[in-house]
Design a protein around this motif. Structure first.
Motif, PDB file in Angstrom:
ATOM      1  N   SER A 153       0.836  -1.289  -0.098  1.00 33.72           N
ATOM      2  CA  SER A 153      -0.040  -0.082   0.076  1.00 33.72           C
ATOM      3  C   SER A 153       0.850   1.211   0.064  1.00 33.72           C
ATOM      4  O   SER A 153       2.069   1.140   0.419  1.00 33.72           O
ATOM      5  N   ILE A 154       0.416   2.180  -0.485  1.00 37.11           N
ATOM      6  CA  ILE A 154       1.029   3.656  -0.741  1.00 37.11           C
ATOM      7  C   ILE A 154       1.014   4.189   0.802  1.00 37.11           C
ATOM      8  O   ILE A 154       0.169   4.222   1.399  1.00 37.11           O
ATOM      9  N   GLY A 155       2.161   4.967   0.838  1.00 36.50           N
ATOM     10  CA  GLY A 155       2.347   5.913   1.863  1.00 36.50           C
ATOM     11  C   GLY A 155       2.110   7.458   1.709  1.00 36.50           C
ATOM     12  O   GLY A 155       1.653   7.791   0.864  1.00 36.50           O
ATOM     13  N   GLY A 156       3.296   8.127   2.289  1.00 34.26           N
ATOM     14  CA  GLY A 156       3.560   9.399   1.991  1.00 34.26           C
ATOM     15  C   GLY A 156       4.085   9.801   0.584  1.00 34.26           C
ATOM     16  O   GLY A 156       4.632   8.985   0.156  1.00 34.26           O
ATOM     17  N   ILE A 157       3.902  10.931   0.166  1.00 28.88           N
ATOM     18  CA  ILE A 157       4.546  11.333  -1.208  1.00 28.88           C
ATOM     19  C   ILE A 157       5.888  11.941  -0.858  1.00 28.88           C
ATOM     20  O   ILE A 157       6.144  12.592   0.017  1.00 28.88           O
ATOM     21  N   ALA A 158       6.800  11.291  -1.800  1.00 29.53           N
ATOM     22  CA  ALA A 158       8.283  11.538  -1.643  1.00 29.53           C
ATOM     23  C   ALA A 158       8.547  12.657  -2.312  1.00 29.53           C
ATOM     24  O   ALA A 158       9.615  13.351  -2.364  1.00 29.53           O
ATOM     25  N   GLY A 159       7.937  12.860  -3.773  1.00 32.02           N
ATOM     26  CA  GLY A 159       8.253  13.791  -4.630  1.00 32.02           C
ATOM     27  C   GLY A 159       7.197  14.092  -5.715  1.00 32.02           C
ATOM     28  O   GLY A 159       6.617  13.175  -5.999  1.00 32.02           O
ATOM     29  N   VAL A 160       7.041  15.400  -6.182  1.00 33.73           N
ATOM     30  CA  VAL A 160       6.145  15.481  -7.336  1.00 33.73           C
ATOM     31  C   VAL A 160       6.717  16.516  -8.449  1.00 33.73           C
ATOM     32  O   VAL A 160       7.488  17.365  -8.064  1.00 33.73           O
ATOM     33  N   SER A 161       6.580  16.066  -9.616  1.00 33.69           N
ATOM     34  CA  SER A 161       7.331  17.014 -10.674  1.00 33.69           C
ATOM     35  C   SER A 161       6.092  17.208 -11.830  1.00 33.69           C
ATOM     36  O   SER A 161       5.288  16.374 -11.937  1.00 33.69           O
ATOM     37  N   GLU A 162       5.918  18.603 -12.245  1.00 32.81           N
ATOM     38  CA  GLU A 162       4.932  18.823 -13.387  1.00 32.81           C
ATOM     39  C   GLU A 162       5.702  19.417 -14.659  1.00 32.81           C
ATOM     40  O   GLU A 162       6.570  19.927 -14.692  1.00 32.81           O
ATOM     41  N   THR A 163       4.645  19.003 -15.721  1.00 30.22           N
ATOM     42  CA  THR A 163       4.844  19.424 -16.868  1.00 30.22           C
ATOM     43  C   THR A 163       3.316  19.930 -17.493  1.00 30.22           C
ATOM     44  O   THR A 163       2.328  19.232 -17.475  1.00 30.22           O
ATOM     45  N   GLN A 164       3.429  21.289 -18.239  1.00 33.16           N
ATOM     46  CA  GLN A 164       2.282  21.927 -18.715  1.00 33.16           C
ATOM     47  C   GLN A 164       2.331  21.751 -20.133  1.00 33.16           C
ATOM     48  O   GLN A 164       3.668  21.987 -20.608  1.00 33.16           O
ATOM     49  N   GLY A 165       1.478  21.895 -20.630  1.00 37.68           N
ATOM     50  CA  GLY A 165       1.049  21.914 -22.290  1.00 37.68           C
ATOM     51  C   GLY A 165      -0.115  22.571 -22.729  1.00 37.68           C
ATOM     52  O   GLY A 165      -0.995  22.230 -22.265  1.00 37.68           O
ATOM     53  N   TYR A 166       0.156  23.702 -23.636  1.00 41.57           N
ATOM     54  CA  TYR A 166      -0.950  24.542 -24.142  1.00 41.57           C
ATOM     55  C   TYR A 166      -0.595  24.967 -25.414  1.00 41.57           C
ATOM     56  O   TYR A 166       0.554  25.566 -25.368  1.00 41.57           O
ATOM     57  N   VAL A 167      -1.430  24.482 -26.365  1.00 44.30           N
ATOM     58  CA  VAL A 167      -1.157  25.100 -27.704  1.00 44.30           C
ATOM     59  C   VAL A 167      -2.225  25.738 -28.313  1.00 44.30           C
ATOM     60  O   VAL A 167      -3.650  25.131 -28.644  1.00 44.30           O
ATOM     61  N   PRO A 168      -2.327  26.979 -28.136  1.00 45.41           N
ATOM     62  CA  PRO A 168      -3.530  27.929 -28.595  1.00 45.41           C
ATOM     63  C   PRO A 168      -3.891  27.587 -30.192  1.00 45.41           C
ATOM     64  O   PRO A 168      -2.922  27.272 -31.000  1.00 45.41           O
ATOM     65  N   LEU A 169      -5.194  27.411 -30.406  1.00 41.13           N
ATOM     66  CA  LEU A 169      -5.420  27.188 -31.972  1.00 41.13           C
ATOM     67  C   LEU A 169      -4.925  28.419 -32.820  1.00 41.13           C
ATOM     68  O   LEU A 169      -5.296  29.549 -32.552  1.00 41.13           O
ATOM     69  N   ARG A 170      -4.055  27.930 -33.587  1.00 43.52           N
ATOM     70  CA  ARG A 170      -3.401  28.898 -34.609  1.00 43.52           C
ATOM     71  C   ARG A 170      -3.443  28.668 -35.911  1.00 43.52           C
ATOM     72  O   ARG A 170      -3.196  27.441 -36.410  1.00 43.52           O
ATOM     73  N   ARG A 171      -3.800  29.418 -36.777  1.00 46.74           N
ATOM     74  CA  ARG A 171      -4.096  29.209 -38.087  1.00 46.74           C
ATOM     75  C   ARG A 171      -3.206  29.854 -38.932  1.00 46.74           C
ATOM     76  O   ARG A 171      -2.992  31.065 -38.960  1.00 46.74           O
ATOM     77  N   ASP A 172      -2.363  29.244 -39.568  1.00 44.78           N
ATOM     78  CA  ASP A 172      -1.557  30.083 -40.472  1.00 44.78           C
ATOM     79  C   ASP A 172      -1.864  30.787 -41.761  1.00 44.78           C
ATOM     80  O   ASP A 172      -2.801  30.308 -42.508  1.00 44.78           O
ATOM     81  N   MET A 173      -1.684  32.056 -41.852  1.00 46.85           N
ATOM     82  CA  MET A 173      -2.399  32.859 -43.008  1.00 46.85           C
ATOM     83  C   MET A 173      -1.058  33.436 -43.636  1.00 46.85           C
ATOM     84  O   MET A 173      -1.199  34.662 -44.164  1.00 46.85           O
ATOM     85  N   ALA A 174      -0.205  32.844 -43.748  1.00 47.74           N
ATOM     86  CA  ALA A 174       1.145  33.355 -44.616  1.00 47.74           C
ATOM     87  C   ALA A 174       0.844  33.708 -45.947  1.00 47.74           C
ATOM     88  O   ALA A 174       1.413  33.140 -46.997  1.00 47.74           O
ATOM     89  N   ALA A 175       0.196  34.780 -46.054  1.00 49.12           N
ATOM     90  CA  ALA A 175      -0.072  35.146 -47.570  1.00 49.12           C
ATOM     91  C   ALA A 175      -0.334  36.629 -47.302  1.00 49.12           C
ATOM     92  O   ALA A 175      -1.029  37.188 -46.585  1.00 49.12           O
ATOM     93  N   LYS A 176      -0.330  37.432 -48.680  1.00 51.66           N
ATOM     94  CA  LYS A 176      -0.596  38.935 -48.425  1.00 51.66           C
ATOM     95  C   LYS A 176      -1.965  39.078 -48.767  1.00 51.66           C
ATOM     96  O   LYS A 176      -2.595  38.199 -49.488  1.00 51.66           O
ATOM     97  N   ALA A 177      -2.651  40.019 -47.999  1.00 46.10           N
ATOM     98  CA  ALA A 177      -3.937  40.117 -48.267  1.00 46.10           C
ATOM     99  C   ALA A 177      -4.238  41.240 -49.539  1.00 46.10           C
ATOM    100  O   ALA A 177      -4.407  42.325 -49.359  1.00 46.10           O
ATOM    101  N   VAL A 178      -4.042  40.418 -50.575  1.00 44.51           N
ATOM    102  CA  VAL A 178      -4.175  41.373 -51.776  1.00 44.51           C
ATOM    103  C   VAL A 178      -5.520  40.964 -52.497  1.00 44.51           C
ATOM    104  O   VAL A 178      -6.395  39.899 -52.377  1.00 44.51           O
ATOM    105  N   GLY A 179      -5.905  41.606 -53.666  1.00 40.40           N
ATOM    106  CA  GLY A 179      -6.936  41.358 -54.313  1.00 40.40           C
ATOM    107  C   GLY A 179      -8.326  41.712 -53.848  1.00 40.40           C
ATOM    108  O   GLY A 179      -9.087  41.048 -54.245  1.00 40.40           O
TER     109      GLY A 179
END
Length: 209
Positions: A153-179
């Motif tokens: 059975s588990i006892g006390g916690i000896a250590g914790v490490s954390e990793t976060q990830g966040y990727v906002p929705l990004r749409r590539d629009m690499a084009a000139k706004a011409v025409g």
């Protein structure tokens, strides 16, 4: 010698986007570097004025990059200079993409570039808290199951490490706004914000009880 168990847990929390960011750029070629810089500065001011007239706050238009580069012709001779100024426009009007873009195009025409748009969540603290709780719950369930399988059975916690990830929705629009002279973009141009996600991974080490 190991005297415990280490497991990982992951949690994800989602929320509807409440911010829209546009990266707009103004570029100009000129034979003289001073002329290129001056024209870009003038057109950048015109774009910002047009956006402010559409209700964007001054603090929500920020420079992201400025560049000046020579243009080369045959035998690497300098034929002119190109200056550019990119700015990030932030708005809570998630459906106002077409309207803002039309205003910017009307101000400077084909000098405008639209690099990309990005949906985001302004306050991520609650999402992080929720994802962290879910990650810890999963880690504890794993640890308890593994401990039971080994007759311990588990006892006390000896250590914790954390990793976060966040990727906002990004749409590539690499084009000139011409025409756009024949009507431009529809003010109701469809862009879908969707939901944004935060992922948290926890590595938790428990001692044996």
């Amino acid at each position: 010698m190991d005297t415990g168990i280490t497991v990982t847990g992951t949690g994800q929390a989602t929320a509807p986007a409440d911010l829209l960011r546009l990266t707009l750029s103004v570029g100009q070629d000129a034979p003289d570097v001073a002329d290129a810089v001056a024209q870009v500065a003038e057109r950048t001011d015109a774009v910002k004025a047009a956006l402010l007239a559409e209700g964007v706050a001054s603090d929500d238009v920020a420079t992201s990059s400025v560049s000046v580069h020579p243009q080369y012709g045959d035998q690497m001779t300098v034929t002119g200079y190109r200056a550019s100024h990119s700015m990030i426009v932030t708005t809570t009007d998630l459906t106002g993409f077409g309207r803002l873009l039309n205003a910017a195009v009307a101000a400077v025409g084909n000098s405008l570039g639209l690099d990309f748009l990005q949906f985001d969540v302004k306050d991520k603290a609650a999402l992080v808290d929720q994802a962290r709780q879910l990650a810890f719950q999963q880690a504890r369930q794993k640890a308890e199951q593994l401990a039971a399988l080994t007759g311990q059975s588990i006892g006390g916690i000896a250590g914790v490490s954390e990793t976060q990830g966040y990727v906002p929705l990004r749409r590539d629009m690499a084009a000139k706004a011409v025409g756009l002279s024949a009507g431009g973009f529809s003010p109701e141009m469809g862009v879908t914000p969707g939901e944004q996600s935060i992922d948290v991974t926890l590595e938790v080490r428990w001692n044996w009880a």
